[in-house]
Design a protein around this motif. Structure first.
Motif: not given
Length: 160
Positions: A4-16
């Motif tokens: 749940e600590l990741l809910y507000g953490v943005p990160f890049e995601m590949s197209e795949q």
């Protein structure tokens, strides 16, 4: 399980990964960053901390290989072993308590397997503090691994 600590953490995601047909392979770890000096193994939230620590350490000439386990049962110990054979050093990072943790299991499997003979130093574990999780944010930050803790552990493992 999700952290749940990741809910507000943005990160890049590949197209795949954004494809509706994408499936995370169960039991297969992902090498998030290639390295030659030390292997950092983690899962969930601490993977991001490992990548941050690896970026800081790269400026000091230390190349960390960062492995995201993605699943812990089944655990892709083969990827971890291959990395340890390459780097000769191991640091595990997890948010849980040290006793009976994922890092303890990884260390045991490395010790019991053929990769143990490639270690140039003892494996180092970075874990949460062995206390109940506090509610105060500043105390919580001191109870779970931070980037500075990973950097310290890597330098300890490499004796620098």
């Amino acid at each position: 399980l999700e952290n749940e600590l990741l809910y507000g953490v943005p990160f890049e995601m590949s197209e795949q990964a954004q494809s509706k047909d994408f499936v995370v392979p169960i039991g297969k770890a992902k090498i998030e960053r290639q390295g030659t000096h030390v292997t950092l193994v983690s899962h969930s939230r601490p993977v991001g901390h490992c990548l941050e620590a690896a970026a800081v350490l790269a400026k000091e000439g230390v190349e960390c290989e960062v492995i995201n386990l993605r699943t812990i049962r089944p655990m892709d110990i083969e990827t971890v072993e291959a990395s340890v054979v390459k780097t000769n050093h191991l640091v595990t990072i997890e948010g849980g308590w040290p006793q009976f943790g994922v890092g303890a299991e990884i260390c045991a499997r490395i010790m019991e397997g053929s990769a143990f003979n490639y270690l140039d130093a003892p494996a180092v574990r970075v874990t949460g503090a062995d206390v109940p999780m506090p509610y105060a944010k500043n105390l919580e930050d001191n109870c779970i691994p931070q980037v500075k803790d990973i950097i310290f552990a890597v330098k300890k493992a490499l004796n620098i």
